[in-house]
Design an enzyme around this catalytic site. Structure first.
Site, PDB file in Angstrom:
ATOM      1  N   ARG A 190      39.917  43.313  38.520  1.00  0.00           N
ATOM      2  CA  ARG A 190      40.346  41.701  38.112  1.00  0.00           C
ATOM      3  C   ARG A 190      41.509  41.878  37.218  1.00  0.00           C
ATOM      4  O   ARG A 190      41.821  42.971  36.590  1.00  0.00           O
ATOM      5  CB  ARG A 190      39.010  41.325  37.369  1.00  0.00           C
ATOM      6  N   ASP A 241      42.797  39.138  34.090  1.00  0.00           N
ATOM      7  CA  ASP A 241      42.407  37.741  33.208  1.00  0.00           C
ATOM      8  C   ASP A 241      43.519  36.750  33.381  1.00  0.00           C
ATOM      9  O   ASP A 241      44.444  37.110  33.723  1.00  0.00           O
ATOM     10  CB  ASP A 241      42.237  38.296  31.856  1.00  0.00           C
ATOM     11  N   ARG A 291      45.397  45.734  26.411  1.00  0.00           N
ATOM     12  CA  ARG A 291      45.847  44.838  25.297  1.00  0.00           C
ATOM     13  C   ARG A 291      45.088  45.406  23.965  1.00  0.00           C
ATOM     14  O   ARG A 291      45.944  44.989  22.798  1.00  0.00           O
ATOM     15  CB  ARG A 291      45.117  43.540  25.471  1.00  0.00           C
TER      16      ARG A 291
END
Lengths: 250, 250
Positions: free
Chosen positions: A50, A52, A199
Site C-alpha cells: 500500500r 498512504d 516517514r
C-alpha cells in the site's frame, strides 16, 4: 495470462493505493480501466504494497490476470491513456503464472523529498515536505550509516501496526541535495519497510540535522524498541515509492 | 507608502491573475490577505500584467499602497504565510510613490516548458505541456534567432486582442533541455509580449521541430501579419512568467 506492470502516480488526489469504501484510490481507478478494456468483466490488481494518502509512486509494481491478444506495447499504451492523468503506466510485461507483486518482493527503494528554501515554492507543495528550520546536513550524513544492516526497527514503526516481525535490512541510506540547494532527497533501499517507517526515519533525521537529537542517537533509538524514542512522522507528500525489485529481475 | 512585491504562484487552481466576477484569482486572494493585515480596510494591487488561467509565475511583480510600521522582512513573512499555499511572496521592498508595476516595465522573461518523455509523467501534468511526437531540436534551435530583434508580431498575437501597436523587441529566444532529456524549456526575453504570444511562439516552434513547418518559416510568418500563418496556441500549463524588470532595477 499474468501481467506485471510498473506504474507511477501522483498521490495528491488519491486516498492511498488500496481500494476502500471512502475516497478515490489508485487500485479502484486502475481496476476501472482494466474492466473497460476487458469488455465489462472485472479484473483485480495486486500491488507490491500500500501507499498512504498523498504518497507518490515513481515505480509501484502491480500484477493482474488477463488474456490480451495485443502486443505488450499496445496494451501498455491503452492502459496509460485510459487511466486518469495522475496515473502513468511505464511498462507492462508477461510474467510467470505464480508471480506475485507483493509476496515476491526482494527489495524496495523509497525517496523522501524535503524542500528547504524560503519562501516555500508553491510548485512543490504537494511533492515535497517543507522544513524551513536550520539544518546541518553534515550531521544527517554522519547519522545515516547507523541505519544500514539488519535491525529490529520497532522504534521506527507506527504504533498500531499488526506486523509481528519488525526486523528489516537496510542496504542504502543516503542524502542527496539538488543543484540549487532548495531540496533534499533521502534515499532508502532495503528488503522491506514497516508501516510509516520511511516517514519516521525522515522525521528523526531532520531532528538530528536541526540539533534536537544527537548525531549518534540512531543506535540508541533502535535499541529502545520504542516508537516514542524516534522523531515525528514526516508528512506524506514528501514520500515516493521509487522502485520494487523481484528475484526474477535483479 | 508604495510597496513592490515579487510573487510566485502555481496557476493551476486560479482563473488567472486578474480579479473577475467568476472564479478564484491571484489578485482577489492577495487583496484578501492585504485587507486582513490592514484591519479590514481594502487595498488594491496592480500587477505587471495579467496571466491566464493555468499559467504560472515565478516572478510576477505587483505594487500596492499601504503604511506598515513593520520591518520589510516581517511584512513579507506575514504576506507569504497568510496568502494561500499556491502563492509565495518572494520579496517586498519600498519604492517611489510613482512606481507602477505595469506602466514602468522595461523587460519581461517568460519560460515555456514542454514534457517530451513517454509515458507522460503524472507529476508534470499541470506544470508542462506534453508533446509526445518526434522533435528535431536542432531545427528549433536554427529557427529561434529569426525571432530576435524588433518586429511587428501580429502573426503571433491572439485574434481579438485590442492592442494597436504590435511591434515588440525580443532580446533572447533560447531552448534548454533538462538533465535527463525529459523536458524542454523555451526562454523568451523581450520588452513586452502580445496576448498569448509566448504560447503561439511555442506552438509554432514545436511545429517546426516536428517538420510540419520549414526551419526558415519564422520570417515568412512575421511578414504575413496574419495569425493563421503561425502554429497553434500551446497549452497554458507550460507557461511561466519568470521575471519582470524595471528601469530602476536593471
Amino acid at each position: 495470462m499474468r501481467y506485471k506492470a510498473i506504474i507511477a502516480y501522483d498521490g495528491t488526489n488519491f486516498n492511498g493505493f488500496q481500494r476502500q469504501p471512502n475516497g478515490r484510490t489508485v487500485q479502484e481507478e486502475f481496476e476501472k480501466t482494466l474492466q473497460k478494456i476487458n469488455h465489462g468483466e472485472p479484473i483485480m490488481i495486486h500491488g507490491s504494497g500500500r501507499t498512504d494518502a498523498g504518497v507518490h509512486a515513481l515505480g509501484q509494481v502491480i500484477h493482474f490476470d488477463y488474456d490480451d491478444p495485443r502486443p505488450l506495447e499496445k496494451l501498455r499504451f491503452a492502459l496509460d491513456t485510459q487511466t486518469p492523468d495522475d496515473i502513468a503506466v511505464r511498462s507492462v510485461e508477461r510474467v510467470a503464472e505464480d508471480f506475485h507483486a507483493r509476496y515476491h518482493v526482494v527489495e524496495k527503494t523509497y525517496h523522501y523529498k524535503v524542500q528547504i528554501q524560503k519562501p516555500r515554492s508553491p510548485f512543490r507543495r504537494y511533492y515535497a515536505a517543507y522544513y524551513p528550520y536550520p539544518l546541518d546536513l553534515e550531521k544527517i550524513r554522519q547519522a545515516l550509516p547507523a541505519l544500514l544492516g539488519t535491525h529490529d526497527f520497532t522504534s521506527f514503526c507506527a504504533s498500531g501496526s499488526s506486523v509481528e516481525d519488525k526486523v528489516r535490512t537496510i542496504y542504502q541510506a543516503d542524502l542527496e541535495v539538488n543543484g540549487d540547494g532548495t531540496e533534499l532527497t533521502f534515499i532508502f533501499r532495503g528488503n522491506g519497510f514497516l508501516y510509516k517507517m520511511i516517514r519516521i526515519l525522515a522525521g528523526t533525521l531532520l531532528k538530528i540535522g536541526n540539533d534536537r537529537l544527537a548525531v549518534d542517537s540512531i543506535p540508541v533509538i533502535i535499541a529502545k524498541k520504542d516508537r516514542n524514542a524516534a522523531g515525528p512522522t514526516a508528512h506524506p507528500e514528501g514520500l515516493y515509492l521509487a522502485e520494487v525489485k523481484y528475484a526474477e529481475n535483479p
